[in-house]
Design a protein around this motif. Sequence first.
Motif, short mmCIF file in Angstrom:
data_model
loop_
_atom_site.label_atom_id
_atom_site.label_comp_id
_atom_site.label_asym_id
_atom_site.label_seq_id
_atom_site.Cartn_x
_atom_site.Cartn_y
_atom_site.Cartn_z
N UNK A 12 37.42 26.27 30.43
CA UNK A 12 38.24 27.14 31.27
C UNK A 12 38.26 28.57 30.74
N UNK A 13 38.38 28.71 29.41
CA UNK A 13 38.50 30.05 28.83
C UNK A 13 37.17 30.80 28.79
N UNK A 18 36.40 34.09 35.18
CA UNK A 18 37.72 33.45 35.18
C UNK A 18 38.52 34.07 34.03
N UNK A 19 39.26 35.09 34.33
CA UNK A 19 40.10 35.70 33.32
C UNK A 19 41.37 34.90 33.10
N UNK A 20 42.22 35.41 32.21
CA UNK A 20 43.46 34.69 31.91
C UNK A 20 44.35 34.56 33.14
N UNK A 21 44.35 35.59 33.99
CA UNK A 21 45.18 35.54 35.19
C UNK A 21 44.76 34.43 36.14
N UNK A 22 43.46 34.33 36.41
CA UNK A 22 42.96 33.27 37.28
C UNK A 22 43.18 31.90 36.65
N UNK A 23 42.99 31.82 35.33
CA UNK A 23 43.20 30.54 34.65
C UNK A 23 44.66 30.09 34.76
N UNK A 48 41.17 30.62 44.03
CA UNK A 48 40.19 31.56 43.50
C UNK A 48 39.34 32.15 44.62
N UNK A 49 38.59 33.18 44.28
CA UNK A 49 37.57 33.67 45.20
C UNK A 49 36.42 32.67 45.23
N UNK A 50 35.53 32.81 46.22
CA UNK A 50 34.41 31.89 46.31
C UNK A 50 33.51 31.99 45.08
N UNK A 51 33.28 33.22 44.59
CA UNK A 51 32.43 33.40 43.41
C UNK A 51 33.06 32.75 42.19
N UNK A 52 34.38 32.87 42.05
CA UNK A 52 35.05 32.25 40.91
C UNK A 52 35.00 30.73 41.01
N UNK A 53 35.20 30.21 42.21
CA UNK A 53 35.17 28.75 42.40
C UNK A 53 33.79 28.20 42.07
N UNK A 54 32.75 28.92 42.47
CA UNK A 54 31.38 28.47 42.17
C UNK A 54 31.11 28.53 40.68
N UNK A 55 31.60 29.59 40.02
CA UNK A 55 31.40 29.71 38.57
C UNK A 55 32.09 28.57 37.83
N UNK A 56 33.25 28.16 38.33
CA UNK A 56 34.03 27.12 37.65
C UNK A 56 33.37 25.75 37.76
N UNK A 57 32.50 25.56 38.71
CA UNK A 57 31.88 24.25 38.90
C UNK A 57 30.64 24.04 38.04
N UNK A 58 30.26 25.07 37.29
CA UNK A 58 29.11 24.93 36.38
C UNK A 58 29.58 25.24 34.95
N UNK A 59 29.09 24.45 34.01
CA UNK A 59 29.47 24.69 32.62
C UNK A 59 28.90 26.03 32.16
N UNK A 60 29.70 26.86 31.50
CA UNK A 60 29.20 28.17 31.04
C UNK A 60 28.16 28.02 29.94
N UNK A 61 27.30 29.01 29.86
CA UNK A 61 26.28 29.00 28.80
C UNK A 61 26.96 29.01 27.43
N UNK A 62 26.42 28.22 26.53
CA UNK A 62 26.95 28.18 25.17
C UNK A 62 28.18 27.31 25.00
N UNK A 63 28.59 26.61 26.05
CA UNK A 63 29.82 25.82 25.96
C UNK A 63 29.71 24.73 24.90
N UNK A 101 55.37 37.53 28.56
CA UNK A 101 54.40 38.59 28.81
C UNK A 101 53.74 38.39 30.17
N UNK A 102 53.16 39.48 30.69
CA UNK A 102 52.46 39.37 31.97
C UNK A 102 51.15 38.61 31.82
N UNK A 103 50.56 38.63 30.63
CA UNK A 103 49.25 38.02 30.44
C UNK A 103 49.17 37.22 29.13
N UNK A 104 49.93 36.13 29.02
CA UNK A 104 49.86 35.33 27.80
C UNK A 104 48.48 34.70 27.64
N UNK A 105 47.96 34.62 26.42
CA UNK A 105 46.64 34.02 26.21
C UNK A 105 46.65 32.51 26.46
#
Length: 384
Positions: A12-13, A18-23, A48-63, A101-105
């Motif tokens: 997720x991170x 997918x920034x902290x806000x979207x997460x 999420x936006x469509x681009x964010x939703x698509x990104x979330x469905x694939x494992x990020x590089x280096x995971x 905070x507005x953006x807790x980690x």
Amino acid sequence: MERAELADWLRLSLTPGIGDGAARRLLAAFGLPGQIFGQTAAALRQVLSQAQAEALQAAPAGLQAAIDQTWQWLQTAEVNGVTRRLVTLGDTGYPASLLEMADPPLMLYLLGAADFDLTQLRHSIAVVGSRNPTPQGATNARSFARALGDAGLPVVSGLALGVDGAAHQGALDAAGDTPRLATVAVVGTGLDRVYPARHRDLAHRITLQGLIVSELPLGTPPLTQNFPKRNRLIAGLARGTLVVEAALASGSLITARLTSEQGKEVFAIPGSIHSPQSRGCHALIREGAKLVESVNDILEELPPLRTQGPAAAPAADGPASSSHTPAAEDPLLDALGFDPVSLDALSARTGWSAAALQARMLELELEGHISRLPGGLFQRMAST
């Protein structure tokens, strides 16, 4: 934390876009990360936006490498009394002050003593300032941090050179050998490295009587863009922020601004009108920060924090207190004042020869009453 749960939080991170806000929106909508990744694309697009939703469905590089590295780091959980922990936004031990905070980690990596946790920081004070302080500024940082520690308050800072390092040292001085949470260093790198390297020994001392904290994944180098994020955590964890010395263009002023925006107290130590390192503090005071001359100026603004009697932080311990005078007045110290001054100016004020002045100034320097500055200047130390 189980390996599968760790993998979900890291995925997720680390997902691009997918920034902290979207997460946080995803966590609020679907629950823990494992439940998020079980959602359909249509359900994700409600948040999420469509681009964010698509990104979330694939494992990020280096995971997988990140999972392996972090899991291995956590498995050596305790070495010589130092523990390694990972606290997520869903944990009960997550500090309540950061939730405001507005953006807790999403995640906090912790390195330090086993018995300490971030919930103990509700009574802490941040001490921040210049990486290139004057000798007096470094002395003030260490003395104020020690006085805060003597009053039972943990000190939060950023492990940087200059004021930060002096503040951590002062807090450790106050703790002595007592097993308590003396200080917390919030860093802008992964916890598998120490930056700056010059503070390696200091970082080790902090892990024995405090905590080192980062929201950044292991392996993260010291990148410029990460230090403002570090500053917001310093402001978020502490009850208030003391700025010791700061230029007008300073990361410390970012920390002070974030502290104020969170409705917390900002304190600033005034300095010479001729010093660039004082201008940031003077600007803060003009904007409403409390002018501080001794640690009691801080404690009286936060009365619930005074955990000991009045003797916990005597006025004499306040390094910038104007009431403190040397046992035996020295006419040369009187002529020096508290602003930086050249030998020629001192000669004009006193009528002393250059040779006589140089001899006496050396004595005063060795006794710790004055400090020698770049450019052939001298400055009286307020502790005298």
